[in-house]
Scaffold this active site. Structure first.
Site, PDB file in Angstrom:
ATOM      1  N   GLY A   5      22.735 -42.869   3.535  1.00 21.49           N
ATOM      2  CA  GLY A   5      21.319 -42.531   3.667  1.00 21.49           C
ATOM      3  C   GLY A   5      20.763 -42.194   2.285  1.00 21.49           C
ATOM      4  N   HIS A  19      -3.859 -23.232 -21.041  1.00 20.16           N
ATOM      5  CA  HIS A  19      -3.097 -24.047 -21.996  1.00 20.16           C
ATOM      6  C   HIS A  19      -2.132 -23.165 -22.781  1.00 20.16           C
ATOM      7  CE1 HIS A  19      -2.193 -27.161 -24.910  1.00 20.16           C
ATOM      8  NE2 HIS A  19      -2.356 -26.239 -25.863  1.00 20.16           N
ATOM      9  N   GLU A  47      21.782 -46.832   1.008  1.00 23.36           N
ATOM     10  CA  GLU A  47      20.545 -46.742   1.814  1.00 23.36           C
ATOM     11  C   GLU A  47      20.228 -48.140   2.355  1.00 23.36           C
ATOM     12  OE1 GLU A  47      18.020 -44.482   2.992  1.00 23.36           O
ATOM     13  OE2 GLU A  47      17.419 -46.416   3.819  1.00 23.36           O
ATOM     14  N   CYS A  95      16.755 -23.700   8.987  1.00 25.79           N
ATOM     15  CA  CYS A  95      16.206 -23.552   7.637  1.00 25.79           C
ATOM     16  C   CYS A  95      16.905 -22.443   6.849  1.00 25.79           C
ATOM     17  CB  CYS A  95      14.716 -23.278   7.733  1.00 25.79           C
ATOM     18  SG  CYS A  95      13.920 -23.025   6.161  1.00 25.79           S
ATOM     19  N   GLY A 133      17.652 -40.605   2.194  1.00 23.90           N
ATOM     20  CA  GLY A 133      16.538 -39.720   2.556  1.00 23.90           C
ATOM     21  C   GLY A 133      16.615 -38.419   1.766  1.00 23.90           C
ATOM     22  N   GLY A 139      16.596 -17.136  12.119  1.00 26.01           N
ATOM     23  CA  GLY A 139      16.181 -17.914  10.945  1.00 26.01           C
ATOM     24  C   GLY A 139      16.408 -19.407  11.127  1.00 26.01           C
TER      25      GLY A 139
HETATM   26  P1  FAD Z   1      15.119 -24.671  13.551  1.00 24.88           P
HETATM   27  O1  FAD Z   1      15.073 -24.100  12.202  1.00 24.88           O
HETATM   28  O2  FAD Z   1      16.050 -25.815  13.804  1.00 24.88           O
HETATM   29  O3  FAD Z   1      15.465 -23.473  14.543  1.00 24.88           O
HETATM   30  C1  FAD Z   1      15.677 -23.665  15.900  1.00 24.88           C
HETATM   31  C2  FAD Z   1      16.442 -22.478  16.440  1.00 24.88           C
HETATM   32  O4  FAD Z   1      16.474 -22.559  17.861  1.00 24.88           O
HETATM   33  C3  FAD Z   1      17.900 -22.413  15.994  1.00 24.88           C
HETATM   34  O5  FAD Z   1      18.186 -21.144  15.460  1.00 24.88           O
HETATM   35  C4  FAD Z   1      18.696 -22.660  17.280  1.00 24.88           C
HETATM   36  O6  FAD Z   1      19.931 -21.932  17.314  1.00 24.88           O
HETATM   37  C5  FAD Z   1      17.744 -22.123  18.334  1.00 24.88           C
HETATM   38  N1  FAD Z   1      17.923 -22.692  19.676  1.00 24.88           N
HETATM   39  C6  FAD Z   1      18.062 -23.985  20.033  1.00 24.88           C
HETATM   40  N2  FAD Z   1      18.159 -24.110  21.357  1.00 24.88           N
HETATM   41  C7  FAD Z   1      18.085 -22.862  21.865  1.00 24.88           C
HETATM   42  C8  FAD Z   1      18.118 -22.334  23.183  1.00 24.88           C
HETATM   43  N3  FAD Z   1      18.221 -23.127  24.256  1.00 24.88           N
HETATM   44  N4  FAD Z   1      18.033 -20.993  23.344  1.00 24.88           N
HETATM   45  C9  FAD Z   1      17.913 -20.162  22.256  1.00 24.88           C
HETATM   46  N5  FAD Z   1      17.869 -20.616  21.002  1.00 24.88           N
HETATM   47  C10 FAD Z   1      17.943 -21.946  20.806  1.00 24.88           C
HETATM   48  N6  FAD Z   1      12.510 -28.214   5.281  1.00 24.88           N
HETATM   49  C11 FAD Z   1      11.668 -27.847   4.299  1.00 24.88           C
HETATM   50  O7  FAD Z   1      10.462 -27.694   4.549  1.00 24.88           O
HETATM   51  N7  FAD Z   1      12.108 -27.608   3.015  1.00 24.88           N
HETATM   52  C12 FAD Z   1      13.415 -27.770   2.688  1.00 24.88           C
HETATM   53  O8  FAD Z   1      13.783 -27.555   1.537  1.00 24.88           O
HETATM   54  C13 FAD Z   1      14.327 -28.168   3.702  1.00 24.88           C
HETATM   55  N8  FAD Z   1      15.638 -28.315   3.413  1.00 24.88           N
HETATM   56  C14 FAD Z   1      16.515 -28.666   4.414  1.00 24.88           C
HETATM   57  C15 FAD Z   1      17.850 -28.837   4.081  1.00 24.88           C
HETATM   58  C16 FAD Z   1      18.760 -29.203   5.051  1.00 24.88           C
HETATM   59  C17 FAD Z   1      20.212 -29.368   4.692  1.00 24.88           C
HETATM   60  C18 FAD Z   1      18.320 -29.376   6.399  1.00 24.88           C
HETATM   61  C19 FAD Z   1      19.303 -29.724   7.488  1.00 24.88           C
HETATM   62  C20 FAD Z   1      16.994 -29.212   6.739  1.00 24.88           C
HETATM   63  C21 FAD Z   1      16.064 -28.869   5.738  1.00 24.88           C
HETATM   64  N9  FAD Z   1      14.705 -28.722   6.013  1.00 24.88           N
HETATM   65  C22 FAD Z   1      13.833 -28.377   5.015  1.00 24.88           C
HETATM   66  C23 FAD Z   1      14.161 -28.915   7.372  1.00 24.88           C
HETATM   67  C24 FAD Z   1      13.957 -27.539   8.060  1.00 24.88           C
HETATM   68  O9  FAD Z   1      15.182 -26.866   8.099  1.00 24.88           O
HETATM   69  C25 FAD Z   1      13.394 -27.732   9.462  1.00 24.88           C
HETATM   70  O10 FAD Z   1      12.227 -28.504   9.405  1.00 24.88           O
HETATM   71  C26 FAD Z   1      13.079 -26.374  10.067  1.00 24.88           C
HETATM   72  O11 FAD Z   1      14.230 -25.571  10.148  1.00 24.88           O
HETATM   73  C27 FAD Z   1      12.478 -26.541  11.472  1.00 24.88           C
HETATM   74  O12 FAD Z   1      12.213 -25.272  11.997  1.00 24.88           O
HETATM   75  P2  FAD Z   1      12.195 -25.011  13.564  1.00 24.88           P
HETATM   76  O13 FAD Z   1      11.756 -23.587  13.731  1.00 24.88           O
HETATM   77  O14 FAD Z   1      11.448 -26.057  14.251  1.00 24.88           O
HETATM   78  O15 FAD Z   1      13.708 -25.171  14.058  1.00 24.88           O
HETATM   79  P1  NAD Z   2      15.725 -39.018   6.566  1.00 21.30           P
HETATM   80  O1  NAD Z   2      15.174 -39.621   7.794  1.00 21.30           O
HETATM   81  O2  NAD Z   2      14.813 -38.446   5.546  1.00 21.30           O
HETATM   82  O3  NAD Z   2      16.621 -40.109   5.803  1.00 21.30           O
HETATM   83  C1  NAD Z   2      17.655 -40.815   6.425  1.00 21.30           C
HETATM   84  C2  NAD Z   2      17.892 -42.105   5.657  1.00 21.30           C
HETATM   85  O4  NAD Z   2      19.083 -42.724   6.147  1.00 21.30           O
HETATM   86  C3  NAD Z   2      16.756 -43.106   5.830  1.00 21.30           C
HETATM   87  O5  NAD Z   2      16.265 -43.475   4.574  1.00 21.30           O
HETATM   88  C4  NAD Z   2      17.424 -44.271   6.572  1.00 21.30           C
HETATM   89  O6  NAD Z   2      16.893 -45.520   6.228  1.00 21.30           O
HETATM   90  C5  NAD Z   2      18.887 -44.122   6.140  1.00 21.30           C
HETATM   91  N1  NAD Z   2      19.871 -44.740   7.056  1.00 21.30           N
HETATM   92  C6  NAD Z   2      19.923 -44.613   8.401  1.00 21.30           C
HETATM   93  N2  NAD Z   2      20.992 -45.308   8.913  1.00 21.30           N
HETATM   94  C7  NAD Z   2      21.627 -45.866   7.846  1.00 21.30           C
HETATM   95  C8  NAD Z   2      22.783 -46.699   7.717  1.00 21.30           C
HETATM   96  N3  NAD Z   2      23.528 -47.077   8.767  1.00 21.30           N
HETATM   97  N4  NAD Z   2      23.138 -47.108   6.482  1.00 21.30           N
HETATM   98  C9  NAD Z   2      22.413 -46.733   5.385  1.00 21.30           C
HETATM   99  N5  NAD Z   2      21.314 -45.946   5.462  1.00 21.30           N
HETATM  100  C10 NAD Z   2      20.921 -45.510   6.674  1.00 21.30           C
HETATM  101  O7  NAD Z   2      16.772 -37.922   7.067  1.00 21.30           O
HETATM  102  P2  NAD Z   2      17.608 -36.795   6.318  1.00 21.30           P
HETATM  103  O8  NAD Z   2      17.685 -37.063   4.853  1.00 21.30           O
HETATM  104  O9  NAD Z   2      18.863 -36.667   7.089  1.00 21.30           O
HETATM  105  O10 NAD Z   2      16.713 -35.509   6.520  1.00 21.30           O
HETATM  106  C11 NAD Z   2      16.371 -35.027   7.837  1.00 21.30           C
HETATM  107  C12 NAD Z   2      15.095 -34.223   7.794  1.00 21.30           C
HETATM  108  O11 NAD Z   2      15.320 -32.988   7.145  1.00 21.30           O
HETATM  109  C13 NAD Z   2      13.997 -34.929   7.034  1.00 21.30           C
HETATM  110  O12 NAD Z   2      13.079 -35.478   7.951  1.00 21.30           O
HETATM  111  C14 NAD Z   2      13.353 -33.881   6.190  1.00 21.30           C
HETATM  112  O13 NAD Z   2      12.015 -33.643   6.594  1.00 21.30           O
HETATM  113  C15 NAD Z   2      14.169 -32.622   6.406  1.00 21.30           C
HETATM  114  N6  NAD Z   2      14.565 -32.123   5.080  1.00 21.30           N
HETATM  115  C16 NAD Z   2      13.581 -31.748   4.220  1.00 21.30           C
HETATM  116  C17 NAD Z   2      13.916 -31.317   2.960  1.00 21.30           C
HETATM  117  C18 NAD Z   2      12.835 -30.921   2.017  1.00 21.30           C
HETATM  118  O14 NAD Z   2      11.713 -30.723   2.443  1.00 21.30           O
HETATM  119  N7  NAD Z   2      13.119 -30.779   0.736  1.00 21.30           N
HETATM  120  C19 NAD Z   2      15.245 -31.265   2.554  1.00 21.30           C
HETATM  121  C20 NAD Z   2      16.216 -31.676   3.443  1.00 21.30           C
HETATM  122  C21 NAD Z   2      15.856 -32.104   4.712  1.00 21.30           C
END
Ligand code: FAD
Ligand code: NAD
Length: 480
Positions: free
Chosen positions: A184, A454, A207, A46, A186, A43
């Site tokens: 940050g 509606h 930020e 994500c 973001g 998984g």
């Molecule tokens: P990943 O989910 O990162 O999976 C990669 C997998 O590869 C991992 O399980 C890892 O263990 C495995 N792996 C790595 N190297 C190796 C290797 N050499 N051999 C075997 N296995 C390996 N995105 C959204 O769209 N909606 C959200 O609400 C959202 N919320 C998020 C909240 C947080 C806190 C974070 C950190 C991220 C969030 N994201 C969200 C971003 C989302 O999690 C990623 O975009 C997504 O997981 C990417 O999927 P992926 O399959 O590319 O990689």
């Molecule tokens: P981000 O790139 O979205 O935001 C990072 C922020 O940190 C930027 O706005 C940047 O300007 C700021 N920043 C960097 N260095 C700084 C400093 N020294 N001082 C102050 N501000 C600084 O990254 P994130 O929030 O860590 O998220 C990572 C990725 O995870 C995103 O690209 C997003 O696509 C994914 N994600 C998606 C969701 C969702 O879809 N709901 C939720 C969580 C994460």
């Protein structure tokens, strides 16, 4: 190290996040013999430490937050109390159920799950180091690289100190922090800021850019800023964090350079204290296990693997998807890329489009957007025009006590939909109507001609399109 060799597959996927597991299932549906290699958890980010656990805790926080407004609805509930360990257990159950479900789906589709770290030194061969110390060599006509991304750890001093956390640790705190400084502004920072604030923590956002969620429609971000400030969240923009120190009272102090005369982060020193510091300054692609392929000429753009719109790399039989190829870092984009790669591998002709994927943000109120902002659209098409519709004019939003925010849609010269952004109730679900319209090349006319039920939130989406055409019904628009 002893090695087993001889297994041959049509496809081996390295990494089982939303990109990898969807690709494996799709290729198996199309008749492929498929294996998936995972070194840590089925998984990926994500399901284990990203989208799903954060949304489980955000759900808890939102439910708790609702108590404050119940009195105005005539519901006299006592002030509730909150128990973090129970909430964390709830989150863990959600994650277990979903990751278990994905493992079962993989098995049911006949996908072989191989636990261990995969290494790809040449096309067609994956070497897996299994947890017990054995090495397994797996051969495949095609390989999909889906190793995802990892948290950026910026080089400023004090980052490894006690109570300085990243998103993964923020999902496992023993109790609600008294105060948190989020580095940050973001997506990760605003979601956690919303969550901790709702649970009672004093939250500060720092930020370095002039806006939180800098790539989003400014009008929508301003609304979020307004809501956050009303709830007591401190927001420091144009403020760049330089280091973290320990205060004498045990708190952490984030030291930053604040806004200067130029408007950028080049002014006076700013010191912000909190019990915890959450560092959320981005994620970076994780090219783990492919140094051999890189030596063989795999095209890279810094840490990202370069792919074409069929998700193919420049090496034969090697594909890359998800955060590793990093067109965006979103789970639903990774899933679609997984499907596209799998279909191409199984002999179909599939292509990725990046002009209409949704960008959800799970604050409350939620934000969701697609396509261009108004400014981006006008730079491309001088005839572009926008319409906005406030939730305060939508009957369902008023009846549901959720009338904060607005819907905005941007139309091109010919009524084509170039972008949309929503802040308000159910935004992350509602955006799909605009996404479908954009990806199907529908125009304002088709949305206007669609009868929306509606009273529903969905009516606001049609009204925003009407507003762009200067004919909204439920807000007054001067006709001349
Ligand atoms: P990943 O989910 O990162 O999976 C990669 C997998 O590869 C991992 O399980 C890892 O263990 C495995 N792996 C790595 N190297 C190796 C290797 N050499 N051999 C075997 N296995 C390996 N995105 C959204 O769209 N909606 C959200 O609400 C959202 N919320 C998020 C909240 C947080 C806190 C974070 C950190 C991220 C969030 N994201 C969200 C971003 C989302 O999690 C990623 O975009 C997504 O997981 C990417 O999927 P992926 O399959 O590319 O990689
Ligand atoms: P981000 O790139 O979205 O935001 C990072 C922020 O940190 C930027 O706005 C940047 O300007 C700021 N920043 C960097 N260095 C700084 C400093 N020294 N001082 C102050 N501000 C600084 O990254 P994130 O929030 O860590 O998220 C990572 C990725 O995870 C995103 O690209 C997003 O696509 C994914 N994600 C998606 C969701 C969702 O879809 N709901 C939720 C969580 C994460």
């Amino acid at each position: 190290m002893p090695a087993t060799d001889g297994e041959i597959y049509d496809l081996v996927v390295v990494g089982s996040g939303p990109g990898g597991y969807v690709a494996a299932i799709r290729a198996a549906q199309l008749g492929g013999k498929v294996a998936i290699v995972e070194k840590q958890y089925i998984g990926g980010t994500c399901l284990n430490v990203g989208c799903i656990p954060s949304k489980a805790l955000l759900h808890v926080a939102e439910e708790y937050h609702k108590f404050a407004g119940l009195r105005t609805l005539g519901i006299m509930a006592d002030q509730p109390s909150f128990d973090m360990p129970t909430a964390i257990e709830y989150k863990a159950r959600v994650v277990k159920r979903l990751t278990g479900g994905v493992a079962q789906l993989l098995k049911a589709n006949g996908v072989t799950i191989i636990n261990g770290r995969g290494q790809v030194d040449e096309p067609g061969v994956v070497t897996v180091d299994e947890p017990g110390g054995t090495r397994r060599i797996v051969r495949a006509q095609h390989i999909i690289l889906a190793m995802g991304s990892v948290t950026i750890r910026p080089p400023f001093p004090g980052l490894d100190g006690h109570h300085v956390i990243f998103s993964t640790e923020a999902l496992e705190l023993p109790a609600v922090p008294r105060s948190v400084v989020c580095i940050g502004g973001g997506v990760i920072a605003v979601e956690f800021a919303c969550l901790f604030n709702a649970l009672g923590a004093k939250v500060t956002i720092v930020e370095m850019l002039p806006s939180m969620l800098a790539y989003e429609e400014p009008e929508i971000v301003k609304e979020l800023e307004k809501v956050f400030k009303k709830r007591g969240i401190d927001i420091h923009l144009n403020t760049r964090v330089e280091r973290i120190e320990d205060a004498a009272n045990g708190e952490k102090v984030v030291i930053a350079t604040g806004p200067g005369p130029s408007g950028g982060s080049d002014g006076q020193e700013v010191r912000l204290a909190g019990e915890y510091v959450l560092c959320a300054v981005g994620r970076v692609a994780n090219p783990d296990g492919i140094s051999g392929l890189i030596d063989r000429g795999l095209a890279m753009d810094r840490a990202k693997v370069v792919v074409d719109d069929r998700m193919a790399t420049n090496l034969p039989g090697v594909y890359a998807i998800g955060d590793l190829s990093g067109k965006t870092q979103l789970a639903h984009v990774a899933m679609t890329e997984g499907e596209v790669a799998a279909e191409n591998i199984m002999g179909h002709d599939a292509h990725m489009r990046y002009d209409s994927f949704p960008r959800p943000v799970y604050t409350f109120p939620e934000i969701a957007s697609v396509g261009m902002t108004e400014a981006q659209a006008k730079a491309m098409d001088p005839g572009a025009h926008a319409g906005t519709f406030p939730w305060a004019a939508n009957g369902k939003a008023l009846a549901s006590d959720s009338a904060e925010g607005l819907v905005k849609v941007v139309l091109g010269s010919y009524g084509d939909i170039l972008g949309a952004a929503i802040i308000g109730p159910e935004a992350t679900n509602l955006i799909t109507e605009y996404v479908l319209a954009m990806s199907s090349e529908l125009t304002a006319t088709e949305i206007i001609n669609t009868i929306h039920p509606h009273p529903t939130f969905s009516e606001a989406l049609r009204e925003a399109v009407l507003a762009a055409e200067k004919r909204a019904v439920h807000i007054y628009q001067r006709q001349r």
